[in-house]
Design an enzyme around this catalytic site. Structure first.
Site, PDB file in Angstrom:
ATOM      1  N   CYS A 122       2.677  20.668   3.836  1.00 35.67           N
ATOM      2  CA  CYS A 122       2.332  20.181   5.184  1.00 35.67           C
ATOM      3  C   CYS A 122       3.104  20.895   6.286  1.00 35.67           C
ATOM      4  CB  CYS A 122       2.565  18.680   5.283  1.00 35.67           C
ATOM      5  SG  CYS A 122       1.670  17.747   4.052  1.00 35.67           S
ATOM      6  N   HIS A 128       3.247  16.600  12.676  1.00 36.00           N
ATOM      7  CA  HIS A 128       2.385  16.516  11.498  1.00 36.00           C
ATOM      8  C   HIS A 128       1.894  15.074  11.407  1.00 36.00           C
ATOM      9  CE1 HIS A 128       0.845  16.427   7.547  1.00 36.00           C
ATOM     10  NE2 HIS A 128       1.903  15.902   6.974  1.00 36.00           N
ATOM     11  N   ASN A 178      -4.192  12.380   6.974  1.00 38.76           N
ATOM     12  CA  ASN A 178      -3.203  13.449   6.821  1.00 38.76           C
ATOM     13  C   ASN A 178      -3.905  14.684   6.244  1.00 38.76           C
ATOM     14  OD1 ASN A 178      -1.232  15.161   5.804  1.00 38.76           O
ATOM     15  ND2 ASN A 178       0.041  13.519   4.955  1.00 38.76           N
TER      16      ASN A 178
HETATM   17  O1  UT7 Z   1       2.277  14.784   4.413  1.00 40.53           O
HETATM   18  C1  UT7 Z   1       2.953  14.566   3.236  1.00 40.53           C
HETATM   19  C2  UT7 Z   1       3.929  13.574   3.375  1.00 40.53           C
HETATM   20  N1  UT7 Z   1       3.496  12.247   2.950  1.00 40.53           N
HETATM   21  C3  UT7 Z   1       3.881  11.196   3.672  1.00 40.53           C
HETATM   22  O2  UT7 Z   1       4.427  11.353   4.740  1.00 40.53           O
HETATM   23  C4  UT7 Z   1       3.696   9.817   3.104  1.00 40.53           C
HETATM   24  C5  UT7 Z   1       4.888   8.957   3.443  1.00 40.53           C
HETATM   25  N2  UT7 Z   1       4.739   7.621   2.873  1.00 40.53           N
HETATM   26  C6  UT7 Z   1       3.913   6.708   3.402  1.00 40.53           C
HETATM   27  O3  UT7 Z   1       3.229   6.972   4.374  1.00 40.53           O
HETATM   28  C7  UT7 Z   1       3.896   5.343   2.779  1.00 40.53           C
HETATM   29  O4  UT7 Z   1       4.862   5.298   1.743  1.00 40.53           O
HETATM   30  C8  UT7 Z   1       2.505   4.916   2.185  1.00 40.53           C
HETATM   31  C9  UT7 Z   1       1.538   4.657   3.324  1.00 40.53           C
HETATM   32  C10 UT7 Z   1       1.954   5.996   1.283  1.00 40.53           C
HETATM   33  C11 UT7 Z   1       2.652   3.615   1.419  1.00 40.53           C
HETATM   34  O5  UT7 Z   1       3.164   2.596   2.260  1.00 40.53           O
HETATM   35  P1  UT7 Z   1       4.455   1.751   1.809  1.00 40.53           P
HETATM   36  O6  UT7 Z   1       4.716   0.817   2.900  1.00 40.53           O
HETATM   37  O7  UT7 Z   1       5.548   2.741   1.488  1.00 40.53           O
HETATM   38  O8  UT7 Z   1       3.933   1.016   0.524  1.00 40.53           O
HETATM   39  P2  UT7 Z   1       4.574   0.946  -0.950  1.00 40.53           P
HETATM   40  O9  UT7 Z   1       4.128   2.119  -1.750  1.00 40.53           O
HETATM   41  O10 UT7 Z   1       6.029   0.652  -0.869  1.00 40.53           O
HETATM   42  O11 UT7 Z   1       3.872  -0.343  -1.504  1.00 40.53           O
HETATM   43  C12 UT7 Z   1       4.135  -1.650  -0.926  1.00 40.53           C
HETATM   44  C13 UT7 Z   1       3.169  -2.644  -1.515  1.00 40.53           C
HETATM   45  C14 UT7 Z   1       3.062  -2.542  -3.028  1.00 40.53           C
HETATM   46  O12 UT7 Z   1       2.821  -3.862  -3.531  1.00 40.53           O
HETATM   47  P3  UT7 Z   1       3.972  -4.621  -4.358  1.00 40.53           P
HETATM   48  O13 UT7 Z   1       4.273  -3.713  -5.511  1.00 40.53           O
HETATM   49  O14 UT7 Z   1       5.101  -4.750  -3.391  1.00 40.53           O
HETATM   50  O15 UT7 Z   1       3.305  -5.890  -4.718  1.00 40.53           O
HETATM   51  C15 UT7 Z   1       1.868  -1.721  -3.299  1.00 40.53           C
HETATM   52  O16 UT7 Z   1       1.244  -1.992  -4.522  1.00 40.53           O
HETATM   53  O17 UT7 Z   1       1.857  -2.349  -1.042  1.00 40.53           O
HETATM   54  C16 UT7 Z   1       0.983  -2.135  -2.148  1.00 40.53           C
HETATM   55  N3  UT7 Z   1       0.041  -1.084  -1.781  1.00 40.53           N
HETATM   56  C17 UT7 Z   1      -1.150  -1.331  -1.239  1.00 40.53           C
HETATM   57  N4  UT7 Z   1      -1.776  -2.470  -0.911  1.00 40.53           N
HETATM   58  C18 UT7 Z   1      -3.004  -2.375  -0.368  1.00 40.53           C
HETATM   59  C19 UT7 Z   1       0.208   0.258  -1.887  1.00 40.53           C
HETATM   60  N5  UT7 Z   1      -0.878   0.891  -1.448  1.00 40.53           N
HETATM   61  C20 UT7 Z   1      -1.740  -0.066  -1.038  1.00 40.53           C
HETATM   62  C21 UT7 Z   1      -3.027  -0.028  -0.474  1.00 40.53           C
HETATM   63  N6  UT7 Z   1      -3.621  -1.212  -0.152  1.00 40.53           N
HETATM   64  N7  UT7 Z   1      -3.678   1.118  -0.227  1.00 40.53           N
END
Ligand code: UT7
Length: 329
Positions: free
Chosen positions: A113, A254, A284
């Site tokens: 990226c 980005h 993204n």
């Molecule tokens: O350009 C490359 C660089 N990439 C990035 O910059 C990505 C950076 N990271 C992020 O943007 C975030 O980490 C994400 C948007 C990908 C994920 O958000 P998060 O707040 O970090 O979620 P998480 O992975 O910590 O998950 C939190 C909870 C989990 O549930 P439990 O285990 O706490 O019960 C996940 O299972 O949210 C759940 N979850 C979802 N729920 C509904 C994860 N993805 C989803 C989803 N819909 N799509």
């Protein structure tokens, strides 16, 4: 040393729109969760006939037409991509052929990226050294081709697209580029990567179905990295340009997650409106996100070349890599 200026920008995105509601049909998620956690409402996804070469060439042609140059005038083509058509040849060579840029040298840059900023820095350096006069920088990624459409942690954030810029040598006093800062940290290699491709994984028949080649992303780890990398890169680039955040008219970050952009605005105490943002419509798009956002901002009049706006680009991604650029455009 010569200066460099940007003659024109261009972009190309696939026609196919995939909304959060469409994703609700693929796995357990909701439009509300995705908007709240990322700011994304929809993204463009390539159709089977689209490739990195076809989209990249479209963005490049768009920039070339606006620049007034002919394809034959281009001396160097740099393509930033992590999702090229082949392992080799380089995507830039295939785009060269599509454009008819018969006088150019071409190579690809792999910085995920952050690729557009790495590419721009490389183009500037070639121009400043006097080796090349007209350089085309392209950034294209089709992340959808490496996305596991059953994995809600990654499938929600990525989209496909391409952006391009045509740079030209100029007198030092007309130089548009005030500073660059690029950096990498290889210990984060398994935080964001595509496994099972490359020389570590020679293809055996039994692997083809057993080993998926899909993006793995530790979202939390990348998020933690990003909220430090963005201010680090901006601070370093601003200091090199002898400027502070308040001097910048628009930041073009980005587009990875709206919360990362908000956190940068807060950190620098500048209104979030100064950060150009189109993540809601494209998600993204990896290396392509900065030139797509810039080209749109020029088209809708937010950035006006007549006003000589001071801009700061900032990016981060797999590698891990990060970087920033301060320019006047
Ligand atoms: O350009 C490359 C660089 N990439 C990035 O910059 C990505 C950076 N990271 C992020 O943007 C975030 O980490 C994400 C948007 C990908 C994920 O958000 P998060 O707040 O970090 O979620 P998480 O992975 O910590 O998950 C939190 C909870 C989990 O549930 P439990 O285990 O706490 O019960 C996940 O299972 O949210 C759940 N979850 C979802 N729920 C509904 C994860 N993805 C989803 C989803 N819909 N799509």
């Amino acid at each position: 040393m010569k200066g460099a200026r940007v003659l024109a920008w261009g972009r190309a995105v696939p026609d196919q729109v995939v909304t959060n509601h469409d994703l609700e049909k693929l796995f357990e998620t909701s439009d509300e969760w995705i908007v709240q956690r990322t700011g994304i409402k929809e993204r463009r996804i390539a159709k089977p006939e689209d490739t990195a070469v076809s989209l990249g060439a479209k963005a490049a042609q768009n920039a070339l037409t606006k620049s007034g140059l002919k394809a034959e005038d281009i001396d160097l083509i740099i393509c930033a991509t992590a999702t090229g058509d082949y392992l080799f040849p380089a995507t830039s060579c295939l785009i060269q052929d599509k454009l008819g840029a018969i006088n150019a040298a071409s190579f690809d840059i792999s910085a995920a990226c952050t690729g557009f900023i790495y590419g721009l820095n490389t183009a500037y350096t070639y121009i400043a050294s006097g080796q090349f006069k007209n350089v085309l920088v392209i950034a294209v990624d089709l992340m959808s081709r490496f996305t596991d459409w059953g994995d809600r942690r990654t499938a929600i954030i990525f989209g496909d697209g391409a952006g391009a810029a045509v740079l030209q040598a100029c007198a030092p006093e007309e130089n548009a580029f005030k500073s660059f800062y690029i950096k990498s940290r290889g210990d984060g290699d398994c935080t964001l990567y595509v496994p099972n491709v490359g020389n570590q994984y020679p293809v055996k028949a039994e692997d083809i179905t057993a080993k998926p080649t899909m993006v793995y992303m530790d979202g939390q780890a990348v998020y933690q990295f990003a909220v430090k990398a963005v201010p680090d890169a901006l601070e370093k680039a601003l200091a090199k340009a002898s400027m502070v955040a308040a001097d910048i008219d628009y930041f073009i970050p980005h587009q990875a997650n709206y919360r990362i952009i908000e956190s940068a605005a807060k950190r620098f105490k500048v209104p979030v409106e100064k950060f150009i943002c189109n993540i809601d419509r494209y998600g993204n798009t990896s290396a392509a996100s900065i030139p797509i956002a810039l080209d749109e901002a020029l088209e809708n009049g937010t950035i006006d070349p007549k006003q000589k706006h001071k801009l700061a680009f900032v990016g981060f991604g797999a590698g891990l890599t990060w970087g920033a650029c301060v320019l006047e455009f």
